[in-house]
Design a protein around this motif. Structure first.
Motif, PDB file in Angstrom:
ATOM      1  N   PHE A 171     -14.862 -20.903  10.780  1.00 52.68           N
ATOM      2  CA  PHE A 171     -14.894 -19.740  11.653  1.00 52.68           C
ATOM      3  C   PHE A 171     -15.531 -20.101  12.989  1.00 52.68           C
ATOM      4  CE2 PHE A 171     -14.735 -17.601   7.490  1.00 52.68           C
ATOM      5  CZ  PHE A 171     -13.711 -16.686   7.719  1.00 52.68           C
ATOM      6  N   THR A 198     -15.735 -18.448  17.379  1.00 58.23           N
ATOM      7  CA  THR A 198     -15.336 -17.430  18.330  1.00 58.23           C
ATOM      8  C   THR A 198     -14.004 -17.774  18.978  1.00 58.23           C
ATOM      9  OG1 THR A 198     -15.883 -16.489  20.498  1.00 58.23           O
ATOM     10  CG2 THR A 198     -16.805 -18.622  19.997  1.00 58.23           C
ATOM     11  N   ARG A 231     -10.232 -20.264  11.988  1.00 61.19           N
ATOM     12  CA  ARG A 231     -10.002 -18.836  12.191  1.00 61.19           C
ATOM     13  C   ARG A 231     -10.882 -18.350  13.330  1.00 61.19           C
ATOM     14  NH1 ARG A 231      -9.246 -16.682   5.987  1.00 61.19           N
ATOM     15  NH2 ARG A 231      -7.552 -18.154   5.521  1.00 61.19           N
ATOM     16  N   VAL A 283     -12.629 -15.720  15.598  1.00 61.00           N
ATOM     17  CA  VAL A 283     -13.192 -14.380  15.485  1.00 61.00           C
ATOM     18  C   VAL A 283     -13.098 -13.708  16.848  1.00 61.00           C
ATOM     19  CG1 VAL A 283     -15.252 -13.052  14.900  1.00 61.00           C
ATOM     20  CG2 VAL A 283     -14.753 -15.198  13.696  1.00 61.00           C
ATOM     21  N   LEU A 328     -18.969 -13.860  20.413  1.00 58.40           N
ATOM     22  CA  LEU A 328     -18.440 -13.628  19.076  1.00 58.40           C
ATOM     23  C   LEU A 328     -18.862 -12.253  18.588  1.00 58.40           C
ATOM     24  CD1 LEU A 328     -18.258 -16.004  16.085  1.00 58.40           C
ATOM     25  CD2 LEU A 328     -19.667 -13.955  15.841  1.00 58.40           C
ATOM     26  N   ASP A 329     -17.910 -11.497  18.056  1.00 60.07           N
ATOM     27  CA  ASP A 329     -18.189 -10.167  17.514  1.00 60.07           C
ATOM     28  C   ASP A 329     -18.772 -10.339  16.111  1.00 60.07           C
ATOM     29  OD1 ASP A 329     -17.982  -7.662  16.192  1.00 60.07           O
ATOM     30  OD2 ASP A 329     -16.408  -7.025  17.570  1.00 60.07           O
ATOM     31  N   ALA A 370     -17.129  -8.415  13.306  1.00 60.65           N
ATOM     32  CA  ALA A 370     -15.829  -8.979  12.954  1.00 60.65           C
ATOM     33  C   ALA A 370     -15.998 -10.234  12.094  1.00 60.65           C
ATOM     34  CB  ALA A 370     -15.030  -9.300  14.214  1.00 60.65           C
ATOM     35  N   LEU A 371     -17.022 -11.045  12.388  1.00 58.64           N
ATOM     36  CA  LEU A 371     -17.290 -12.226  11.565  1.00 58.64           C
ATOM     37  C   LEU A 371     -17.662 -11.818  10.153  1.00 58.64           C
ATOM     38  CD1 LEU A 371     -17.806 -15.246  11.083  1.00 58.64           C
ATOM     39  CD2 LEU A 371     -20.131 -14.885  11.957  1.00 58.64           C
ATOM     40  N   ALA A 374     -14.610 -10.754   8.348  1.00 61.71           N
ATOM     41  CA  ALA A 374     -13.735 -11.888   8.033  1.00 61.71           C
ATOM     42  C   ALA A 374     -14.277 -12.691   6.855  1.00 61.71           C
ATOM     43  CB  ALA A 374     -13.579 -12.784   9.262  1.00 61.71           C
ATOM     44  N   VAL A 397     -19.400 -22.294   9.956  1.00 60.52           N
ATOM     45  CA  VAL A 397     -19.311 -21.252  10.977  1.00 60.52           C
ATOM     46  C   VAL A 397     -19.893 -21.849  12.255  1.00 60.52           C
ATOM     47  CG1 VAL A 397     -20.114 -18.992  11.742  1.00 60.52           C
ATOM     48  CG2 VAL A 397     -19.446 -19.324   9.354  1.00 60.52           C
TER      49      VAL A 397
END
Length: 705
Positions: free
Chosen positions: A268, A270, A292, A294, A302-303, A306-307, A310, A323
């Motif tokens: 993961f 941003t 992926r 985010v 980075l939200d 949202a992370l 996810a 991450v």
């Protein structure tokens, strides 16, 4: 701030003001080097005698060399004036005097920092540099491990390479315990323990990284206690077992390991992350599809929500390989909420019994942490990070007030104020210390010559998971125990991705950081002036509509533009990168509002501004010496930045969502890292105001045409 360290002495200067000092020091280094050569066995004969040096062939070759050198020096005049406050484009600027001197001295001796056998001095200096950088990041310099790389791409790749090796080690531990019936327990992310032989694959791959790093040592102690054998014998056995185990990714490759577990990796990051992360996923066998992105918030961070969503939405057979949080995105200089990512990890450990490797990509923003080093902040051991960050924000006090004549009447003055260091941003910088690995680029905000990146690991035990044998470099074992030997500095090569590497980079970093300390009163001075300049440019661009009539008068416009325009910053800069868009407008009750024009036309306007504020670089084009200012650019596209993430920006621009999805958005980008803006103002020239005036002129001329 202390005035003991004079920033004006640290660089050559826009007009090479410190040239005499540089010349003297370069000559001192070279003469010292010549003296060293001549005094090594001084009785040895002079091989290149005077007669040979006066021979026609000798002199003819030197003439040829001089001719070619002069031609090359002439070509280099087409290079960009990276040293000048007029250059506000890419992530490059001045180089500090100690950095250049260190690199030059190292270049003459040409040490290869792959091992102390080829670099007896600079390997030790690189280890010291690693400790300096680790301390700057908030790591415990005695326990961490950091070294110089060629740049951020290799550093990030190495971080994820190490994470991959560490992540599957618990599988070897489980196999060993099953084979030997050893009743060994391992710590789980939720704080409990479980017999190693009984832990399932999905849990093993999601242990806390710092627990995983200690796992083999704990196992070795358990085996020794159970068998009574010597520690040397146990360590030897475990190293051999792990090396040959079917879950050893380094030996057998990722494919067979994933096939044996049925797991699929996910990384993961941003949506604003550097493309090097996709490269790393490709190289490490995860595949770029494993990355992926985010969504970002309106500040291009980075939200965090949202992370979290996810992570919760992962399929049962998916695991988190890493991450990545970014401190200083390449395009916008945004700072991801590292403290929020840390909190998400803690919550996930407690509620879902799952952890993950946290890598911080601070290639750009790492040196901003010097602002936090040495501040008079009281120790608050039981306070939460937001409370501590608020105190840092108060003490940092990076602010300025300035007046600007906005009209044709000199009495029409507006006062603007900027302030950097809100609680959220400070909390993100403070939380960097809890990342398992961090990328930093000295050749960016460290003002060090290329190439000089750094990868820093929170725990030095990572070397035990990646050591390669190379008897000609260093006769040391791999596996448990390797890090203790590394502390005695035999070699870097067995522990890193790269092989040969310039000791000159280590000497450049070392000399720079010894003479310009990585503290708020040292290197933090350069960071501070850079931040203040970026904040000032942001304010000036935002104030452009008020400056419009004055700038029109200064460019000598005979008639008013039928369609005015203005500059709209995309967000307040969190570091020192300012992104903005020129936008046709119309007058509305003395102010401006967006004119009804298609996005394609807005993009064309900004493309024309960029073309006028850059030099292609080919010999057939205009030389950089006639270019008064420079700017860079980027393009926002739906595949990277979803329209919903940009909705506040699109609304301010008067751009429709579907237009953005179809056209993308061309954005102008300025990196304001030159250290001379404040000094230049005191000398009577305001480069940032003149830069806005230049942008105004080329935009107006473009619209007139």
């Amino acid at each position: 701030m202390s005035d003991d360290l004079p920033l004006t002495a640290w660089f050559l200067g826009p007009r090479a003001e410190n040239a005499s000092v540089w010349t003297e020091m370069f000559d001192h280094i070279f003469q010292d080097y010549v003296h060293w050569r001549r005094n090594y066995f001084p009785a040895d004969p002079w091989i290149v005698g005077r007669v040979k040096r006066r021979s026609p062939e000798h002199e003819s070759w030197l003439d040829t060399l001089t001719t070619q050198l002069d031609a090359t020096l002439s070509e280099l005049k087409f290079h960009f004036p990276l040293h000048s406050p007029r250059y506000n484009a890419h992530m490059v600027s001045e180089q500090s005097l100690p950095a250049v001197l260190g690199y030059f001295a190292g270049l003459l001796y040409n040490p290869n920092n792959v091992t102390s056998e080829s670099a007896p001095i600079t390997v030790a200096l690189e280890i010291e540099v690693g400790r300096m950088i680790a301390g700057m990041l908030g790591y415990d310099a005695r326990q961490s491990w950091a070294h110089i790389t060629s740049g951020g791409t290799i550093a990030t790749t190495e971080a994820l390479w190490v994470a991959r090796s560490v992540q599957f080690t618990p599988f070897s531990v489980r196999d060993y315990c099953r084979a030997t019936k050893l009743p060994f327990t391992i710590p789980l992310p939720n704080g409990t323990e479980a017999p190693a032989a009984e832990v399932d694959d999905a849990t093993l791959v999601a242990l806390r990284p710092q627990d995983t790093l200690r796992l083999l040592r704990s196992l070795a102690r358990a085996v020794q206690a159970a068998t009574g054998r010597t520690s040397e014998a146990v360590v030897h056995e475990l190293n051999d077992y792990v090396a040959e185990n079917r879950f050893n990714v380094s030996r057998h490759g990722l494919g067979p390991v994933l096939a044996a577990t049925g797991l699929r990796p996910v990384v993961f990051a941003t949506a604003a992350a550097h493309y090097s992360i996709a490269k790393a996923c490709n190289v490490l066998g995860y595949g770029e599809a494993a990355l992926r992105l985010v969504p970002v918030n309106e500040r291009f961070q980075l939200d965090a929500e949202a992370l979290a969503a996810a992570l919760d939405a992962l399929a049962p057979d998916e695991y988190v390989a890493a991450v990545v949080g970014v401190v200083g995105t390449t395009e916008e200089g945004a700072v991801d909420p590292i403290h929020r990512i840390r909190d998400i990890r803690a919550t996930r450990e407690k509620r879902r019994n799952r952890s993950f490797w946290l890598h911080v990509d601070a290639a750009w923003g790492g040196y901003f942490r010097t602002l936090f080093q040495g501040l008079p902040v009281a120790h608050m051991p039981n306070a939460d990070i937001e409370t501590v960050a608020a105190e840092y924000a108060r003490v940092l006090d990076v602010h300025q007030r300035f007046d600007v004549e906005v009209g044709t009447d000199t009495s029409d003055i507006r006062t603007y104020e900027t302030r950097w260091g809100d609680t959220e941003t400070c909390a993100a910088f403070l939380a960097m210390a809890e990342g398992d690995s961090t990328t930093v680029d000295p050749h960016k905000m460290g003002y060090i010559p290329y190439p000089a990146g750094v990868i820093a690991f929170r725990s030095g035990m990572v070397t035990e998971f990646i050591t390669q044998r190379a008897q000609y470099i260093a006769d040391e074992p791999d596996g448990i125990g390797a890090f203790e030997m590394q502390q005695r500095a035999p070699a870097f090569g067995p522990h890193i991705l790269e092989g040969s590497k310039p000791g000159a980079a280590a000497l450049a970093c070392w000399l720079a950081h010894r003479t310009i300390p990585l503290t708020t009163d040292g290197h933090g001075k350069v960071v501070r002036t850079s931040l203040q300049s970026a904040q000032r440019l942001w304010r000036l661009l935002g104030a452009h509509q008020h400056l419009f009539r004055r700038l029109e008068q200064e460019r000598g416009a005979a008639t008013p533009l039928p369609t005015p325009f203005t500059f709209i910053p995309i967000t307040e800069p969190q570091t020192n990168i300012v992104c903005f868009v020129a936008r046709p407008a119309q007058w509305d009750q003395g102010g401006m509002r967006p004119a009804c024009v298609p996005l394609a036309e807005i993009n064309r306007l900004n493309e024309r501004i960029y073309a006028a504020a850059s030099v292609p670089g080919a010999r057939t084009h205009r030389p950089s010496t006639v270019q008064p200012f420079f700017v860079s650019r980027t393009r926002f596209e739906e595949r990277q930045y979803q329209a919903e993430s940009l909705r506040p920006l699109l609304t301010r621009l008067g751009v429709g969502v579907e237009e953005y999805r179809r056209e993308g958005l061309f954005v102008l980008r300025s990196t304001v890292m030159n250290p001379w803006h404040e000094e230049a103002q005191q000398a009577g020239i305001d480069y940032l105001f003149d830069f806005v005036g230049f942008l105004h002129r080329v935009a107006a001329e473009s619209l007139e045409k």
